[in-house]
Design a protein around this motif. Structure first.
Motif, short mmCIF file in Angstrom:
data_model
loop_
_atom_site.label_atom_id
_atom_site.label_comp_id
_atom_site.label_asym_id
_atom_site.label_seq_id
_atom_site.Cartn_x
_atom_site.Cartn_y
_atom_site.Cartn_z
N ILE A 179 52.84 21.17 6.34
CA ILE A 179 53.82 21.02 5.34
C ILE A 179 53.80 22.01 4.46
CG2 ILE A 179 54.89 19.41 3.86
CD1 ILE A 179 55.95 18.69 6.21
N ASN A 180 52.33 22.19 3.95
CA ASN A 180 52.21 22.94 2.82
C ASN A 180 52.16 24.33 2.99
OD1 ASN A 180 52.63 20.56 1.03
ND2 ASN A 180 50.42 20.01 1.57
N ASP A 181 52.19 24.85 4.14
CA ASP A 181 51.90 26.32 4.55
C ASP A 181 53.26 26.90 4.20
OD1 ASP A 181 51.33 28.69 5.31
OD2 ASP A 181 50.16 28.04 7.48
N LYS A 182 52.95 28.10 3.25
CA LYS A 182 54.17 28.71 2.67
C LYS A 182 54.57 29.93 3.55
CE LYS A 182 53.83 26.71 -2.09
NZ LYS A 182 53.78 27.02 -3.56
N PHE A 183 53.33 30.18 4.39
CA PHE A 183 53.60 31.39 4.95
C PHE A 183 53.99 31.43 6.58
CE2 PHE A 183 50.52 32.09 1.42
CZ PHE A 183 50.90 33.02 0.63
N ASP A 184 53.14 30.62 7.14
CA ASP A 184 53.79 30.47 8.66
C ASP A 184 54.47 29.03 8.59
OD1 ASP A 184 53.60 30.36 11.40
OD2 ASP A 184 51.39 30.09 11.69
N LEU A 185 55.86 29.23 8.88
CA LEU A 185 56.82 28.27 8.71
C LEU A 185 57.29 27.71 9.86
CD1 LEU A 185 59.08 29.75 5.79
CD2 LEU A 185 56.99 28.35 5.47
N LYS A 186 57.00 28.36 11.11
CA LYS A 186 57.58 28.08 12.37
C LYS A 186 57.09 26.67 12.70
CE LYS A 186 53.98 30.29 15.04
NZ LYS A 186 53.35 31.12 14.11
#
Length: 316
Positions: A87-94
């Protein structure tokens, strides 16, 4: 809606033949709880990795034959961290943008997506219907079937014009298909013939969804470029430069027919691969059940040994 508004935790667990993890999801001021097994998390992980052909980079608790209190607590914390890392990953959004992940957490399909507000409202409305509409009448079911067919036809016609619009239409049509499939079983008044007819219509709808997904996965830029002759431009190939317009049209038709045939063959291959994937998934589920049973038997045997040791100590 931004991901900062979502909070996920697994505050506790319960046990009923197997361990159940209570997932508390808070969106703005609203909260709800989902109940999942470890195998549900594991199946989601495998499904996402198969979807993108790459391993999820976040730490996931491994399988184990034994199910102790320490292991359950470790899994609870690890699975909670695993969900929050996605949920909190702002770079790997897939990962969080995938429909599989959203469906697992019962999130709206438009969340994490940057789409137009009008389309967002339509998608959220259809999604809400799939959750709340338990009073669908037979006539409403038939009407929804027609609407789904229209959405899929529009999605197919838009593939070579606007791929983004085509995908949005497909999502709407697919959500309606899921609602249709979910509500069909409750119509007890249907005869066997009426039921089989609607099941056949749903099967055709599902095949159309798979076909459109396959078509959308193909890069159509080269096809559009080669099939367009501009007046005064010099984009001809050695194969088409000596052809008049009628001959060029005939060549295009032959090319499209060949591509349609290739797509049909590709569709069959994908269907077989999907069936193989489902078989593997079913086998994994059965193995998980066997592991759970073995775990329970080991616990039962351990209790017997503990009781026997106590009795032995009395005679020593």
């Amino acid at each position: 809606m931004s991901f900062e508004n979502i909070k996920i935790s697994i505050p506790n667990t319960s046990y009923s033949n197997y361990t159940i993890y209570h997932i508390l999801i808070t969106i703005d001021t609203k909260s709800y709880t989902l109940y999942k097994r470890y195998s549900d998390f594991y199946n989601l992980k495998i499904e996402l990795e198969n979807l993108y052909s790459i391993q999820i980079p976040y730490k996931f608790p491994q399988k184990s034959l034994f199910n102790t209190e320490k292991l359950i607590e470790y899994r609870r914390l690890s699975l909670e961290n695993w969900l929050n890392e996605i949920i909190n990953d702002k770079f790997d959004l897939k990962w969080k943008k995938s429909l599989q992940f959203k469906e697992f957490l019962n999130l709206k399909p438009t969340i994490f997506s940057s789409i137009e507000e009008s389309n967002r409202e339509k998608l959220d409305t259809v999604w809400q219907l799939t959750l709340d509409n338990n009073d669908t009448t037979l006539s409403q079911w038939d009407q929804l079937l027609k609407e789904s067919q229209i959405d899929l036809n529009e999605s197919k016609s838009l593939i070579y014009k606007s791929l983004d619009q085509s995908k949005k239409k497909l999502i709407i049509g697919r959500n309606k298909y899921n609602q249709l499939n979910k509500n069909l079983a409750k119509f007890n008044q249907l005869s066997n013939e009426q039921l089989k007819l609607r099941e056949s219509l749903l099967s055709s709808l599902n095949k159309e969804i798979i076909t459109i997904e396959n078509l959308q996965s193909i890069d159509n830029k080269d096809l559009i470029k080669q099939s367009t002759r501009k007046i005064g431009s010099s984009i001809e190939t050695s194969k088409t430069e000596k052809l008049n317009n009628q001959q060029l049209l005939q060549l295009q038709r032959q090319t499209f027919n060949q591509q349609d045939q290739d797509l049909k063959e590709l569709n069959q291959i994908i269907i077989k691969q999907k069936e193989l994937g489902i078989s593997i998934n079913n086998e994994l589920i059965q193995q998980n059940e066997l592991l759970n049973q073995l775990n329970e038997e080991v616990d039962h045997t351990d209790n017997k040994l503990h009781y026997a040791n106590k009795r032995t100590d009395k005679f020593i």
